[in-house]
Scaffold this active site. Sequence first.
Site, PDB file in Angstrom:
ATOM      1  CE  LYS A 200       0.111  -4.383   2.983  1.00  0.00           C
ATOM      2  NZ  LYS A 200      -0.263  -6.205   2.674  1.00  0.00           N
TER       3      LYS A 200
ATOM      4  CE1 TYR B  97      -3.316  -2.139   6.453  1.00  0.00           C
ATOM      5  CE2 TYR B  97      -2.653  -0.321   5.345  1.00  0.00           C
ATOM      6  CZ  TYR B  97      -2.785  -2.036   4.914  1.00  0.00           C
ATOM      7  OH  TYR B  97      -3.168  -1.845   4.060  1.00  0.00           O
TER       8      TYR B  97
ATOM      9  CB  THR C 264      -0.504   0.071   1.378  1.00  0.00           C
ATOM     10  OG1 THR C 264      -1.133   0.880   1.502  1.00  0.00           O
ATOM     11  CG2 THR C 264       0.483  -0.032   2.522  1.00  0.00           C
ATOM     12  CG  ASP C 265      -1.053   4.837  -1.074  1.00  0.00           C
ATOM     13  OD1 ASP C 265      -1.641   4.515   0.231  1.00  0.00           O
ATOM     14  OD2 ASP C 265      -1.991   5.700  -2.018  1.00  0.00           O
ATOM     15  CD  GLU C 266      -3.522   3.353   4.514  1.00  0.00           C
ATOM     16  OE1 GLU C 266      -2.961   3.461   5.501  1.00  0.00           O
ATOM     17  OE2 GLU C 266      -4.493   3.247   4.097  1.00  0.00           O
TER      18      GLU C 266
END
Length: 342
Positions: free
Chosen positions: A159, A155, A127-129
């Site tokens: 990741k 979260y 994810t870009d997060e």
Amino acid sequence: MKKTVLVTGGAGFIGGNFVYYMLGAHPDYDIVCVDSLTYAGNLSTLKKAKESARFAFEKADIRDRGTINGIFEKYRPNVVVNFAAESHVDRSIKNPEVFLTTNILGTQVLMDACIAYGAERFHQVSTDEVYGDLPLDRPDMFFTEKTPLKASSPYSASKASADLLVMAYHRTYGLNATISRCSNNYGPYQFPEKLIPLMFINAGEGKPLPVYGKGENVRDWLYVEDHCAAIDLILENGKNGEVYNVGGHNEMRNIDIVRLICKYTGASETLIKFVTDRKGHDLRYAIDPEKIKRELGWTPRTKFADGLKKTLDWYRENESWWKEIVSGEYKNYYAKMYGDKV
Ligand code: NAD
Ligand code: TYD
């Protein structure tokens, strides 16, 4: 060429869409879905896939090494695509532990099995997060593949940890691996806890629309099918050991999305309620997708206005899919998460 693709987390939102995408795009591929059916997994999502002779479903937890090895022994997958994860930031703030075990240790179990059973490729859906956030007043700034990892939530930290482990396995054990880091997805089969389905369902029921903070946080939205196409291209032509950012330059403020949903459903904007902000709330995500465009020729096909209409039409036409979810355990989740906010 005939291949067996093992898809983890295929009873969830993006994994489910990916199963359908791959069954359609590759008539010569067999798809095996592995999913433990957590609160976010729905077998009803895979109802049509189960009618195909090229599809198999195995209920299993990616943390369970013995069972996962047994599945690899049985199917000998050529390619493994890992979507299985705990995926909701708000839940990770309340209970981080399961995010660490599933998202990090589960990824390790899968990579070990890839090595033990000689899979040609492991693809990690990230994810870009993992890059943290960008300031709201710097529209010139974007996440590239070289942006340092700087996760904000449990979260995104889980990741980012998995991404580091994938790269370590690639370098240390020679695992053939790729990673994609995509922006926020929207489309059919997204679990009702996420922004777009939550607002659609609440608007339809005349319930308050809980917007965190001032609603000024920006997300970069991509229609789920465009994400699936990007992963398929990476599996076909992506380079071993590379990371690819996936996003369509479609930045929207949360409040503007909620207003569009009000317009679509005919709900009054007076339902909008600004509530206590999410802890550590990332301000803005924005992907620079130049690498995947240049190297693999990927471009997003779905314009936001069309994709949002398709998505909301789908939720309107598939009430039974989400009604079954929101009538069960989800009620307790909603009361716990929003009870003192709305
Ligand atoms: P989701 O929560 O809708 O689905 C996750 C699926 O994984 C569920 O079917 C669940 O049952 C399964 N699962 C969870 N723990 C498991 C375990 N231990 N063993 C086996 N299965 C397990 O998530 P999603 O939104 O479809 O996201 C899929 C992947 O894409 C995640 O890895 C997420 O980090 C990533 N991602 C999501 C977005 C987004 O906007 N939703 C954007 C970029 C990347
Ligand atoms: P979400 O769908 O949870 O995705 P992510 O946190 O991965 O971006 O949330 C999208 C944005 O919407 C995020 O800025 C938080 C905000 N949001 C609300 O304002 N209210 C809500 O009830 C939810 C679920 C999200």
